[in-house]
Design a protein around this motif. Structure first.
Motif, PDB file in Angstrom:
ATOM      1  N   ARG A   1       0.806  -1.223   0.000  1.00  0.00           N
ATOM      2  CA  ARG A   1       0.000   0.000   0.000  1.00  0.00           C
ATOM      3  C   ARG A   1       0.844   1.281   0.000  1.00  0.00           C
ATOM      4  NH1 ARG A   1      -4.039  -2.882  -1.755  1.00  0.00           N
ATOM      5  NH2 ARG A   1      -5.766  -1.602  -1.074  1.00  0.00           N
TER       6      ARG A   1
ATOM      7  N   LEU B   1      -0.441   3.779  -3.279  1.00  0.00           N
ATOM      8  CA  LEU B   1      -1.860   4.131  -3.378  1.00  0.00           C
ATOM      9  C   LEU B   1      -2.060   5.479  -4.071  1.00  0.00           C
ATOM     10  CD1 LEU B   1      -3.044   3.061   0.166  1.00  0.00           C
ATOM     11  CD2 LEU B   1      -3.575   1.941  -2.003  1.00  0.00           C
TER      12      LEU B   1
ATOM     13  N   ARG C   1     -14.275   4.158  -4.204  1.00  0.00           N
ATOM     14  CA  ARG C   1     -14.588   4.343  -2.790  1.00  0.00           C
ATOM     15  C   ARG C   1     -13.300   4.415  -1.950  1.00  0.00           C
ATOM     16  NH1 ARG C   1     -15.643   0.599   1.089  1.00  0.00           N
ATOM     17  NH2 ARG C   1     -15.221  -1.019  -0.434  1.00  0.00           N
ATOM     18  N   THR C   2     -12.316   3.628  -2.372  1.00  0.00           N
ATOM     19  CA  THR C   2     -11.070   3.594  -1.618  1.00  0.00           C
ATOM     20  C   THR C   2      -9.914   3.970  -2.533  1.00  0.00           C
ATOM     21  OG1 THR C   2     -10.804   1.262  -2.160  1.00  0.00           O
ATOM     22  CG2 THR C   2     -11.887   1.767  -0.074  1.00  0.00           C
ATOM     23  N   LEU C   3      -8.747   4.187  -1.929  1.00  0.00           N
ATOM     24  CA  LEU C   3      -7.557   4.448  -2.731  1.00  0.00           C
ATOM     25  C   LEU C   3      -7.170   3.162  -3.457  1.00  0.00           C
ATOM     26  CD1 LEU C   3      -5.592   6.446  -0.019  1.00  0.00           C
ATOM     27  CD2 LEU C   3      -6.756   7.387  -2.027  1.00  0.00           C
TER      28      LEU C   3
ATOM     29  N   ALA D   1      -1.957   8.543   3.231  1.00  0.00           N
ATOM     30  CA  ALA D   1      -2.063   7.084   3.332  1.00  0.00           C
ATOM     31  C   ALA D   1      -0.705   6.443   3.057  1.00  0.00           C
ATOM     32  CB  ALA D   1      -3.102   6.559   2.356  1.00  0.00           C
TER      33      ALA D   1
ATOM     34  N   LEU E   1       1.723   7.169   6.035  1.00  0.00           N
ATOM     35  CA  LEU E   1       1.436   6.358   7.228  1.00  0.00           C
ATOM     36  C   LEU E   1       1.817   4.896   6.978  1.00  0.00           C
ATOM     37  CD1 LEU E   1       0.258   6.488  10.149  1.00  0.00           C
ATOM     38  CD2 LEU E   1      -1.834   5.559   9.167  1.00  0.00           C
ATOM     39  N   SER E   2       1.585   4.429   5.755  1.00  0.00           N
ATOM     40  CA  SER E   2       1.971   3.050   5.443  1.00  0.00           C
ATOM     41  C   SER E   2       3.460   2.849   5.697  1.00  0.00           C
ATOM     42  CB  SER E   2       1.654   2.715   3.983  1.00  0.00           C
ATOM     43  OG  SER E   2       0.265   2.653   3.795  1.00  0.00           O
TER      44      SER E   2
ATOM     45  N   LEU F   1       4.279   2.984   9.403  1.00  0.00           N
ATOM     46  CA  LEU F   1       3.920   1.735  10.078  1.00  0.00           C
ATOM     47  C   LEU F   1       4.961   0.650   9.817  1.00  0.00           C
ATOM     48  CD1 LEU F   1       0.066   1.684   9.456  1.00  0.00           C
ATOM     49  CD2 LEU F   1       1.206   1.873  11.668  1.00  0.00           C
TER      50      LEU F   1
ATOM     51  N   PRO G   1      -1.068  -1.797   6.069  1.00  0.00           N
ATOM     52  CA  PRO G   1      -1.796  -0.933   7.009  1.00  0.00           C
ATOM     53  C   PRO G   1      -2.649  -1.720   7.991  1.00  0.00           C
ATOM     54  CG  PRO G   1      -2.223  -0.252   4.729  1.00  0.00           C
ATOM     55  CD  PRO G   1      -1.416  -1.509   4.659  1.00  0.00           C
TER      56      PRO G   1
ATOM     57  N   ILE H   1      -5.002   6.688  11.865  1.00  0.00           N
ATOM     58  CA  ILE H   1      -4.893   5.294  11.420  1.00  0.00           C
ATOM     59  C   ILE H   1      -6.252   4.821  10.898  1.00  0.00           C
ATOM     60  CG2 ILE H   1      -4.382   2.910  12.075  1.00  0.00           C
ATOM     61  CD1 ILE H   1      -2.483   3.947  14.187  1.00  0.00           C
TER      62      ILE H   1
ATOM     63  N   VAL I   1      -6.930   6.244   7.476  1.00  0.00           N
ATOM     64  CA  VAL I   1      -6.111   5.627   6.435  1.00  0.00           C
ATOM     65  C   VAL I   1      -6.574   4.192   6.181  1.00  0.00           C
ATOM     66  CG1 VAL I   1      -3.790   4.804   5.898  1.00  0.00           C
ATOM     67  CG2 VAL I   1      -4.131   7.129   6.748  1.00  0.00           C
TER      68      VAL I   1
ATOM     69  N   LYS J   1      -9.435   2.979   6.419  1.00  0.00           N
ATOM     70  CA  LYS J   1     -10.698   2.956   5.694  1.00  0.00           C
ATOM     71  C   LYS J   1     -10.486   3.085   4.178  1.00  0.00           C
ATOM     72  CE  LYS J   1     -15.333   4.833   5.981  1.00  0.00           C
ATOM     73  NZ  LYS J   1     -16.200   5.836   6.591  1.00  0.00           N
ATOM     74  N   THR J   2      -9.479   3.833   3.796  1.00  0.00           N
ATOM     75  CA  THR J   2      -9.258   4.027   2.362  1.00  0.00           C
ATOM     76  C   THR J   2      -8.108   3.196   1.827  1.00  0.00           C
ATOM     77  OG1 THR J   2      -7.838   5.904   2.860  1.00  0.00           O
ATOM     78  CG2 THR J   2     -10.119   6.392   2.309  1.00  0.00           C
ATOM     79  N   ALA J   3      -7.228   2.727   2.717  1.00  0.00           N
ATOM     80  CA  ALA J   3      -5.996   2.111   2.223  1.00  0.00           C
ATOM     81  C   ALA J   3      -5.937   0.605   2.406  1.00  0.00           C
ATOM     82  CB  ALA J   3      -4.793   2.744   2.916  1.00  0.00           C
ATOM     83  N   ALA J   4      -6.766   0.046   3.281  1.00  0.00           N
ATOM     84  CA  ALA J   4      -6.654  -1.387   3.530  1.00  0.00           C
ATOM     85  C   ALA J   4      -7.149  -2.163   2.312  1.00  0.00           C
ATOM     86  CB  ALA J   4      -7.434  -1.781   4.776  1.00  0.00           C
ATOM     87  N   PHE J   5      -6.643  -3.373   2.198  1.00  0.00           N
ATOM     88  CA  PHE J   5      -6.879  -4.209   1.024  1.00  0.00           C
ATOM     89  C   PHE J   5      -8.314  -4.712   0.957  1.00  0.00           C
ATOM     90  CE2 PHE J   5      -6.579  -8.030  -1.503  1.00  0.00           C
ATOM     91  CZ  PHE J   5      -5.498  -7.860  -2.354  1.00  0.00           C
TER      92      PHE J   5
ATOM     93  N   GLN K   1     -10.760  -2.281   6.452  1.00  0.00           N
ATOM     94  CA  GLN K   1     -11.463  -1.004   6.302  1.00  0.00           C
ATOM     95  C   GLN K   1     -12.463  -0.770   7.419  1.00  0.00           C
ATOM     96  OE1 GLN K   1     -13.070  -1.579   2.391  1.00  0.00           O
ATOM     97  NE2 GLN K   1     -11.046  -1.612   1.449  1.00  0.00           N
TER      98      GLN K   1
END
Lengths: 602, 545, 160
Positions: A47, A50, A57-59, A83, A86-87, A90, B458, B489, B492, B494-498, B503
């Protein structure tokens, strides 16, 4: 068909199978990536690539999202930037920060990403539990503390090499990349190809370093240290010093080695030429047995230069071991001759000779430690350095590589032909063999353009060619009209396809070249990072150019080879050859090292 | 054959088994037999009646009497009093209103039993007897479809019904079927997603235990509609009784020629097999479920391609939740218009909920989309068991937390969306003031961190830190800035997880902050400061060791 | 049943892997998938052993380390948590003198956490082997454990 889309307000037009990443590249926009590797299926899981796609709806991960007509992409919107940052934060939060003392310091993709994303603070305390280093195999070190679970190693191990030594274990935050069923790599079915170490973005998998051992040998005045360099080194070493992939640096490499203090700078190319003579005769002898004497003999014959491939055969196709050429690899032939032929010639006690190899390969470290490889009465090859390690040594020695004058290898074991150069490429051993075999059989030069066998060039996984012998010389009259069928495979997943065919009796080949690593040795696990197909092609091109620029391009025309047969070996496949240049292999059980021999690993 | 006049029905489901329902049922049969009443009184094992707070229950029909809190010893007395002497045994009558399913009931407190679509047979028929299902119009829809309807008409009917997926995401079922039906090629699959892992949700289990044939009929209808000849039920390994009843039902349906080759002479073939999971919440996500069915790690797949194009064995596959499929027979048999009338504009049909937490009568209900949280607590669940209402979590652990101000919002897709919430899987967890928000959030984040598949960064790392931060807040030792990091977190993720697993934790987190921010802020120790990351810990530990 | 018989029963196809591993594990007295068994399974099914390990460790119902005769799985999901699963955990810890993931020295019990047993209507819940126990209280937990221990002793006596 091309597709029109908009990226960061720029119109872009790309082929319909392009990803957003490709399209961005075409528009001059760099999207950072981590888990994505060209030429391997992307998991799309890190990720860090992105981007915002209007209407989604999502990246979306740019590396695996295909473009669509009219798509509107924003690569650096606030949402996407945050995003991505932060990825990376993390990932850093779960990665040790001993960067200054890391083997990848300064060449770490995670460092680069953190820098690119502007990560200047990590708000999470590192909480990793210390996992011991896995140093259980001769070639590779695994430091799972540093693993960031991008799974590139898993992709290359499973999909490209098809050996599946590595696989993710457990789930969630507990996930680790495991090897086989146990804790240590030596307990697993690992061929030591090191493709994982070449693709790892951080310091989680790397070659076991022999630099200190080599320094110690060079520092010891009693030792006579000779070095050999594999054909593939010269087309890649320059990359360690910022040169473009595909820059040949043979002359500088020789000078650098001399300045490092090696007593003799030889060339594995010499024994590559010798391999052609031995292996070519072995093939012709097998063909004679089959066609004239009607004996049962193992055909097709497989090449045996690639130690990862040998390991693979021992694990996965033990029944085909008789089909392997009995020739040792050029590295091992060199070691055996350095401590016998050269020792004699130079008047040095073989006990004082230290043979160092520079190889594009990690499996060569394993091969050098095989108990079979002591034909000289000593361990034939003492230390194996990968291209990357040699690069580090040169750097440490303070040698300004770019400023070096060209040098030339020492004689006699530094003399070679263009046929030896192309051992570095997939298809090269086969082409070199055909150059000699055709001429031995017909008395005429291989009738192809520039002596190349182009159907077996290039990165296609399995390649084939056929060659008919006509107007043969009297000794090989039995081959008159015979069409030799050959195949070339590189990357073990491709090798498996060929082996399956052979095992089922569905293959009518006579001779098969297999190289463990994709692209052949130029794409070896010990080469400078990162090796993509683009890089492979550049190195291959450089090697063919080196070959074409040589005055001698056929192994049997190497005067040093004539000399060694005259003075030392006698004849191909003779008694001395048998003792020093040939070997045999055996079935391996389900681990690289039997469990009871594992106990004492540090 | 003489028909017994009286029936004793004992709900035996995975909950009541744990408190001895089987023993009670066996004791009834034994005592009735001993008294020579076996010809007159039959004893049946049925699905859940709904409430799960009354211990082992037995209903005597047509007398309309319900006993609660039963044990084998008490059964002997009841048989003596009720069946021999002919007078109900007052002592163990279920106190107050009884939960007997009665479609004719008009009492407003019992509306949950009127107009049931999914649970109409649960607790009324013997789930292990296919004849009882058929006697209640079972397999009529399937027969109707096979004889009177073209497959595309079935898809059309489902589209028109407005049925939306009951697994949590709420995607329109008919449209989903349409995708798969449009795929050409002879090999397609219907998968029933019975991997009900959302904590607090056990409606699918009770449907499968109480009326397994309904699920099978729904799958067969789906197979006919989309052109699939093979169905699979992917069910979690913990649902032993469901597995048993489904296996039994599949065998019975095969014996009746309702599954197998050339069903009812229509030329249509359809069969069903069961695949059992091994404990992974993420396998409720349809592509992870498919991976798991293929014997692999249950990692969600990249989409596209969607399962409708390349699903199980890379063939077109339609995956639906148990409850969704259980709605199908009624829709096909009675028509889309009838179905639409049963619900609200935005949510035709009914919704099955499991109610739990600090209420008097936790259990299972099936209601229309007009019902509010207050209705559910006061009318259906008998009010709070202790304390006063503080918050509810709607739709399982991945669901939003709702504060008091949401008590009167109708529980349907549109009404909830208007106020910024989602309906989710159908679990309603009611909590009183004894539960701290941070404490609860930590339990949720711990759950997600444990169930993350670990594939995408994420989710793997972010959930771990959410778990760590909520634990700090719970103990009042949060660092200043922790709430902002938590929000970051969550945003992110919500929009970045697979996949939806990664999400969804934003749901409980953001909604908790919406209603309970002051309480969460109390978890911060304002005198503390975030320590600089100490990544030398590793080196020091090695040194000391 | 041997590994090859179990594979044969379900069909030598990766799709049946979870079922095969369930059966192998159930057949093992220590309720786990042993390393040598995985090696054997790898040969029979022609699946790399690393892949088998990866698959087995993904699912919480499989274990690669030996476990006790009875496996207690206590639900720690939010619905059970708010109704006091922590107290139940304390009771189990005290009664058995082991923590999560551990096995009693006599090899009788292994204590595990589980994410949800789908019996939330009677929370807090735990399962012991295939049995689910609901509406747990500290007292009830002790009675359940006592009963199992008693049965075990009786069974041992009968065998003699």
């Amino acid at each position: 068909m091309t597709i029109e889309l908009t990226i960061d307000r720029q119109p872009v037009s790309v082929p319909e199978d392009a990803t957003i990443l490709d399209a961005a590249k075409a528009a001059g926009i760099i999207i950072p990536t981590l888990c994505h590797m060209p030429d391997i299926a992307s998991p799309g899981s890190c990720r860090v690539c992105l981007v915002e796609v209007e209407g989604a709806r999502t990246l979306q991960p740019a590396c695996v999202t295909n473009v669509a007509p009219g798509m509107v992409v924003r690569t650096n919107s606030k949402q996407a930037r945050e995003a991505r940052r932060l990825s990376v934060e993390l990932l850093l939060a779960n990665h040790p920060w001993d960067c200054n003392a890391c083997v990848r310091n300064g060449q770490c993709e995670l460092q680069d990403l953190a820098q690119t994303m502007g990560v200047t603070d990590v708000r999470f305390p590192y909480a990793g539990e210390e996992v011991p280093l896995d140093t259980s195999t001769p070639a590779l070190v695994r430091d799972m503390n540093k693993c960031i679970l991008c799974r590139r190693c898993v992709g290359v191990c499973q999909d490209v090499q098809g050996v599946s030594t590595l696989a993710p274990r457990a789930r969630g935050f507990e996930t680790v990349v495991g090897a086989g069923v146990g804790d240590n790599l030596c307990e697993a079915v690992c061929v030591q190809c090191g493709q994982c170490s070449a693709i790892c973005p951080v310091g989680a998998i790397y070659e076991k370093d022999a630099v200190e051992d080599v320094w110690a040998a060079l520092d010891n005045p009693k030792k006579h240290v000779v070095v050999q360099t594999a054909p593939a080194i010269r087309a890649a070493l320059g990359e360690c010093f910022g040169l473009e992939p595909g820059t040949c640096v043979t002359g500088k490499m020789v000078t650098a080695l001399r300045r490092l203090g090696f007593d003799k700078v030889f060339d594995t190319n010499f024994t590559a030429d010798l391999t052609i003579i031995e292996e070519g005769h072995e093939l012709l002898t097998r063909l004679k047995k089959a066609l004239v004497d009607k004996q049962s003999v193992a055909l097709p014959m497989f090449t045996s230069c690639s130690p990862g491939w040998i390991n693979y055969m021992e694990f996965f196709f033990p029944d085909l071991i008789p089909n392997l050429s009995s020739c040792k690899s050029p590295q091992q032939m060199f070691g055996a001759l350095a401590k016998t032929y050269y020792a004699q010639k130079a008047g040095v006690d073989p006990a004082d000779i230290v043979v160092v190899s520079v190889m594009p390969c990690t499996a060569k470290k394993f091969e050098a430690e095989r108990p079979e490889m002591q034909g000289s009465g000593y361990q034939d090859v003492d230390y194996v350095l990968t291209t990357r390690e040699l690069g580090r040594m040169i750097q440490e020695a303070g040698i300004d590589f770019m400023a070096l004058p060209d040098g030339e290898q020492d004689t006699p074991m530094g003399m070679s032909t263009g046929a030896a150069d192309i051992f570095a490429n997939t298809g090269g051993v086969m082409e070199a063999a055909l150059r000699t075999v055709y001429e031995v059989v017909t008395g005429r030069e291989l009738p192809t353009e520039k002596l190349h066998v182009t159907p077996i060039h290039g990165l296609e996984g399995v390649k084939e060619a056929a060659l008919t012998f006509e107007n043969c010389v009297p000794d090989w009259k039995f081959l008159e009209g015979v069409t030799a069928k050959v195949a070339v495979a590189h990357g073990l997943a491709n090798a498996q396809r060929v082996c399956d065919k052979v095992a089922k009796g569905e293959a009518d080949y006579h001779f098969i070249e297999v190289m463990c690593c994709p692209g052949g040795c130029i794409g070896g696990g010990g080469q400078p990072r990162l090796t993509t197909n683009e890089v492979r092609n550049a190195r291959i091109k450089a090697i063919y150019a080196e070959d074409e620029g040589r005055p001698m391009r056929k192994s049997h025309t190497n005067p040093a080879i004539e000399e060694i047969y005259r003075d030392f070996l006698g004849e191909p496949l003779g008694e001395t050859s048998h003792r020093l240049l040939h070997t045999h292999y055996e079935k391996k059980e389900s681990s690289l090292t039997p469990a009871d021999q594992v106990a004492d690993t540090p | 054959m003489a028909q017994p006049r009286t029936v004793v029905m004992v709900p035996v489901d995975a909950d009541t088994v744990t408190i001895g329902a089987r023993a009670v049922k066996n004791r009834f049969a034994e005592a009735i037999g001993r008294r020579g009443l076996a010809a007159e009184v039959s004893v049946l094992e049925v699905g859940s009646f709904g409430p799960s707070d009354a211990g082992v229950i037995a209903a005597v029909q047509p007398d309309g009497i319900v006993y609660g809190g039963l044990s084998p010893e008490r059964v002997d007395r009841i048989v003596e009093e009720h069946f021999v002497k002919g007078r109900p045994c007052r002592e163990w009558l279920l106190a107050g209103e009884h939960p007997l399913p009665d479609p004719r009931a008009t009492d407003s407190r019992h509306t949950q039993y009127a107009g049931r679509i999914v649970l109409d047979n649960c607790g009324r028929i013997n789930p292990e007897n296919i004849d009882e299902y058929i006697a209640n119009d079972g397999y009529f829809a399937f027969a109707k479809a096979l004889s009177e309807m073209r497959p595309d008409a079935v898809v059309e009917q489902v589209k028109k019904s407005g049925l939306r997926g009951r697994g949590g995401a709420g995607f329109p079922t008919g449209i989903k079927w349409g995708f798969c039906a449009a795929e050409t090629g002879p090999e397609k699959y219907v998968i029933c997603n019975a991997d009900e892992g959302e904590p607090g949700t056990f409606k699918d289990r009770l449907i499968m235990e109480g009326d397994p044939h309904k699920v099978i009929e729904g799958m067969a209808l789906c197979g006919y509609a989309i052109g699939a000849n093979q169905g699979y039920i992917y069910i979690r390994g913990e649902y032993k009784l469901s597995i048993e009843r489904l296996r039994q039902a599949i065998t019975a349906a095969r014996a009746y020629g309702l599954l197998g080759k050339n069903i009812l002479d229509s030329g249509f073939d359809f069969d069903i097999d069961i695949k059992i999971g091994a404990g992974a919440y993420v396998c409720g996500e349809e592509t992870a479920l498919i991976e798991s069915m293929e014997g692999k790690r249950g990692l969600p797949r990249l989409k596209p391609p969607f399962p409708a194009q390349q699903g199980f064995r890379n063939k077109p596959t339609n995956v639906n939740n148990v409850e969704t499929l259980a709605n199908i027979p009624a829709i096909v048999y009675r028509g889309a218009d009838w179905f639409r009338r049963a619900g609200t504009e935005s949510m035709p049909g009914t919704k099955v909920y499991t109610i739990l937490g600090h209420v008097r009568r936790p259990g299972l209900i099936e209601v229309s989309g007009g019902v509010t949280l207050r209705d559910i607590i006061d009318d259906y669940a008998g009010g709070m068991q202790s304390g006063s209402f503080k918050m509810a979590q709607l739709g399982g652990t991945a669901g939003d937390l709702l504060g008091e101000e949401m008590l009167d919002v109708p529980l349907n897709y549109d009404a909830l969306e208007k106020v910024g919430h989602v309906l989710g899987s159908g679990a309603i967890l009611i909590m009183n003031e004894t539960i701290g928000v941070c404490d609860f959030l930590h339990a949720c984040m711990r759950f997600f961190a444990h169930e993350s598949c670990g594939n995408c960064n994420p989710c793997r790392n972010g959930l771990r830190w959410l778990s760590v931060i909520t634990e700090r807040l719970k103990s009042g030792t949060g660092y200043p800035g922790d709430i902002e990091i938590m929000e970051e977190i969550a945003t992110v993720l919500k929009t970045a997880a697979f996949c939806p697993l990664g999400q969804s934790p934003a749901g409980p987190l953001n909604s908790a902050l919406r209603y309970f921010r002051p309480e969460i802020e109390k978890g911060i120790d304002v005198t503390s400061a975030r320590p600089k990351p100490d990544h030398t810990a590793r080196a020091l530990a090695t040194f000391a060791g | 049943m041997t590994v090859s018989r179990i594979v044969e029963k379900h069909g030598n196809n990766r799709e049946n892997l979870l079922q095969i591993m369930h059966d192998i594990q159930d057949a093992a007295t220590d309720r786990c998938l042993h390393r040598d068994v995985l090696d054997e399974l790898s040969d029979i099914m022609n699946i790399p052993v690393a892949d088998l390990v990866g698959t087995a460790t993904f699912y919480s119902m499989f274990s690669l380390t030996p476990r006790g005769r009875h496996i207690i799985r206590l639900c720690e999901s939010p619905p059970c948590y708010i109704l006091g699963s922590d107290n139940i955990l304390e009771a189990l810890r005290e009664r058995l003198d082991i923590g999560i993931g551990e096995t009693t020295p006599d090899g009788l019990f292994t204590l595990e956490h589980t994410s949800c047993l789908g019996a939330c209507g009677v929370a807090p819940v735990m399962s012991i082997d295939d049995e689910v126990y609901g509406n747990l209280t500290t007292g009830k937990v002790n009675a359940i454990i006592d009963q199992i221990v008693e049965n075990q002793i009786a069974a041992a006596r009968n065998r003699k």
